[in-house]
Design an enzyme around this catalytic site. Structure first.
Site, PDB file in Angstrom:
ATOM      1  N   LYS A 116       0.808  -1.228   0.000  1.00 40.42           N
ATOM      2  CA  LYS A 116       0.000   0.000   0.000  1.00 40.42           C
ATOM      3  C   LYS A 116       0.839   1.275   0.000  1.00 40.42           C
ATOM      4  O   LYS A 116       0.428   2.297  -0.541  1.00 40.42           O
ATOM      5  CB  LYS A 116      -0.944   0.010   1.205  1.00 40.42           C
ATOM      6  CG  LYS A 116      -2.159  -0.864   1.012  1.00 40.42           C
ATOM      7  CD  LYS A 116      -3.140  -0.661   2.144  1.00 40.42           C
ATOM      8  CE  LYS A 116      -4.379  -1.490   1.904  1.00 40.42           C
ATOM      9  NZ  LYS A 116      -5.391  -1.282   2.934  1.00 40.42           N
ATOM     10  N   ASN A 157      -4.913   2.141  -1.946  1.00 43.19           N
ATOM     11  CA  ASN A 157      -5.480   0.789  -2.135  1.00 43.19           C
ATOM     12  C   ASN A 157      -6.163   0.603  -3.487  1.00 43.19           C
ATOM     13  O   ASN A 157      -6.656  -0.479  -3.775  1.00 43.19           O
ATOM     14  CB  ASN A 157      -6.443   0.418  -0.990  1.00 43.19           C
ATOM     15  CG  ASN A 157      -7.807   1.059  -1.184  1.00 43.19           C
ATOM     16  OD1 ASN A 157      -7.929   2.097  -1.821  1.00 43.19           O
ATOM     17  ND2 ASN A 157      -8.841   0.439  -0.651  1.00 43.19           N
ATOM     18  N   GLY A 160      -5.309   0.500  17.761  1.00 45.58           N
ATOM     19  CA  GLY A 160      -4.393   0.300  16.636  1.00 45.58           C
ATOM     20  C   GLY A 160      -4.145   1.596  15.900  1.00 45.58           C
ATOM     21  O   GLY A 160      -4.993   2.509  15.926  1.00 45.58           O
ATOM     22  N   GLY A 190      -1.965   0.997   9.063  1.00 41.26           N
ATOM     23  CA  GLY A 190      -2.454   1.564   7.802  1.00 41.26           C
ATOM     24  C   GLY A 190      -3.966   1.730   7.785  1.00 41.26           C
ATOM     25  O   GLY A 190      -4.479   2.801   7.432  1.00 41.26           O
TER      26      GLY A 190
HETATM   27  P1  ATR Z   1      -3.213  -2.726   8.810  1.00 42.33           P
HETATM   28  O1  ATR Z   1      -2.958  -2.133   7.459  1.00 42.33           O
HETATM   29  O2  ATR Z   1      -4.116  -3.934   8.763  1.00 42.33           O
HETATM   30  O3  ATR Z   1      -3.682  -1.704   9.779  1.00 42.33           O
HETATM   31  P2  ATR Z   1      -0.565  -2.653   9.980  1.00 42.33           P
HETATM   32  O4  ATR Z   1      -0.313  -1.341   9.342  1.00 42.33           O
HETATM   33  O5  ATR Z   1       0.516  -3.679   9.976  1.00 42.33           O
HETATM   34  O6  ATR Z   1      -1.837  -3.357   9.337  1.00 42.33           O
HETATM   35  O7  ATR Z   1      -1.013  -2.390  11.506  1.00 42.33           O
HETATM   36  C1  ATR Z   1      -1.264  -3.395  12.410  1.00 42.33           C
HETATM   37  C2  ATR Z   1      -1.777  -2.788  13.724  1.00 42.33           C
HETATM   38  O8  ATR Z   1      -2.068  -3.856  14.633  1.00 42.33           O
HETATM   39  C3  ATR Z   1      -0.766  -1.907  14.432  1.00 42.33           C
HETATM   40  O9  ATR Z   1      -1.457  -0.895  15.135  1.00 42.33           O
HETATM   41  C4  ATR Z   1      -0.089  -2.885  15.408  1.00 42.33           C
HETATM   42  O10 ATR Z   1       0.525  -2.304  16.528  1.00 42.33           O
HETATM   43  P3  ATR Z   1       2.076  -1.800  16.439  1.00 42.33           P
HETATM   44  O11 ATR Z   1       2.036  -0.509  15.686  1.00 42.33           O
HETATM   45  O12 ATR Z   1       2.499  -1.633  17.851  1.00 42.33           O
HETATM   46  O13 ATR Z   1       2.838  -2.868  15.708  1.00 42.33           O
HETATM   47  C5  ATR Z   1      -1.314  -3.681  15.830  1.00 42.33           C
HETATM   48  N1  ATR Z   1      -0.967  -4.988  16.391  1.00 42.33           N
HETATM   49  C6  ATR Z   1      -0.571  -6.095  15.731  1.00 42.33           C
HETATM   50  N2  ATR Z   1      -0.362  -7.125  16.588  1.00 42.33           N
HETATM   51  C7  ATR Z   1      -0.652  -6.648  17.832  1.00 42.33           C
HETATM   52  C8  ATR Z   1      -0.640  -7.204  19.167  1.00 42.33           C
HETATM   53  N3  ATR Z   1      -0.300  -8.492  19.377  1.00 42.33           N
HETATM   54  N4  ATR Z   1      -1.011  -6.415  20.195  1.00 42.33           N
HETATM   55  C9  ATR Z   1      -1.366  -5.124  20.002  1.00 42.33           C
HETATM   56  N5  ATR Z   1      -1.397  -4.532  18.771  1.00 42.33           N
HETATM   57  C10 ATR Z   1      -1.045  -5.277  17.713  1.00 42.33           C
END
Ligand code: ATR
Length: 278
Positions: A71, A92, A131, A134
């Site tokens: 993306k 996207n 969260g 992205g």
């Molecule tokens: P997307 O495009 O689906 O939002 P991404 O940009 O990889 O995917 O973001 C994933 C989100 O899930 C992030 O906010 C991530 O937190 P971090 O920024 O700290 O990495 C969150 N996330 C993923 N696994 C997690 C976990 N086990 N506990 C808490 N937050 C999690």
């Protein structure tokens, strides 16, 4: 629909992508509306992104969706990008017109349209977002643009203070670490809606918040659509709260891509029903 010498090609570029519902959704709409086009999944490696772009310009590809992990990386190859792509750093949807690549993002607006389909309001409301990846960025930008009063973001690690969005839309946006349970608890007490955007709950029955944080009247949306009900949604449902998974956002963002490419309306409700049936 018969494939012939005039058939146009659309698709989604991502990795992994075989599980995606996008091919079903777009091919259903092409067939339903009698459009001579097909939509495929293009699973490529990061090194194949540049050659993919070169091929896309020569093959009869009129447009494509972009998902993880491309993306952001796709943006360097685009000739024009929307304001939202500039602000979120994520694209996207790409349309190819006269060998020019035009990129937009339909994630945030798709989320808003799915809320509106349930008659939810955004203006002057308080939102808690779990969260800040992205997907969250697009949602936060759109909530601010539609006049949300306050957006409290909770993330595992520090990412971005989102000051740029607060300044643009005059929304009170606060970034917090998930560890700050006390503030999260307080914020949820008077929040209109909780929006879960992380991948937690996708593969296991896990949830980032405690059941006691789900107060009467809170609306809960988990943008995960892979499993119909995450633990968060199960807990919210058991408490009698209004809750929704990510199918609405998925289909509405797809419908906006479809509109951008064809200028036609995807049969959204029909597609949501078909996805729920399967
Ligand atoms: P997307 O495009 O689906 O939002 P991404 O940009 O990889 O995917 O973001 C994933 C989100 O899930 C992030 O906010 C991530 O937190 P971090 O920024 O700290 O990495 C969150 N996330 C993923 N696994 C997690 C976990 N086990 N506990 C808490 N937050 C999690």
């Amino acid at each position: 629909m018969n494939i012939n010498g005039y058939t146009s090609l659309y698709g989604i570029v991502a990795n992994p992508i075989r599980h995606s519902l996008s091919p079903f959704m777009h091919n259903y709409a092409f067939n339903r509306l009698g459009i001579n086009s097909v939509y495929l999944a293009f699973e490529i490696s990061p090194a194949e992104l540049k050659p993919f772009i070169q091929s896309a310009k020569t093959l009869p590809i009129k447009g494509f969706n972009v998902s993880m992990p491309f993306k952001h990386d796709i943006i360097q190859y685009l000739d024009e990008i929307s304001e939202e792509v500039k602000l979120t750093g994520a694209c996207n949807t790409v349309k190819i017109e006269n060998e020019k690549l035009i990129g937009i993002s339909t994630d945030g607006e798709g989320f808003i349209q799915s809320l509106k389909s349930h008659n939810y309001t955004i203006k002057d409301q308080k939102f808690v977002v779990l969260g800040s990846g992205g997907a969250a960025k697009s949602i936060i930008l759109s909530l601010a643009r539609y006049g949300a009063k306050e957006i409290c973001i909770y993330n595992r690690t520090y990412k971005d203070d989102f000051n740029q969005y607060s300044d643009l839309y005059h929304t009170d946006i606060q970034f917090n670490l998930l560890d700050n349970k006390e503030k999260l608890h307080t914020d949820l007490k008077d929040a209109y809606m909780l929006i879960q955007t992380t991948s937690v709950g996708m593969n296991k029955d896990e949830c980032l918040i405690d059941e006691s944080y789900l107060y009467d009247g809170l609306k809960v949306v988990d943008i995960i659509y892979k499993n119909e009900e995450t633990l968060l949604l199960k807990m919210a449902k058991a408490k009698g709260l209004e809750c929704h998974n990510g199918i609405g956002m998925l289909v509405y963002q797809g419908a906006l891509s479809f509109k951008f490419w064809t200028d036609l309306d995807m049969p959204v409700n029909e597609i949501i029903e078909k996805i729920k049936e399967n």
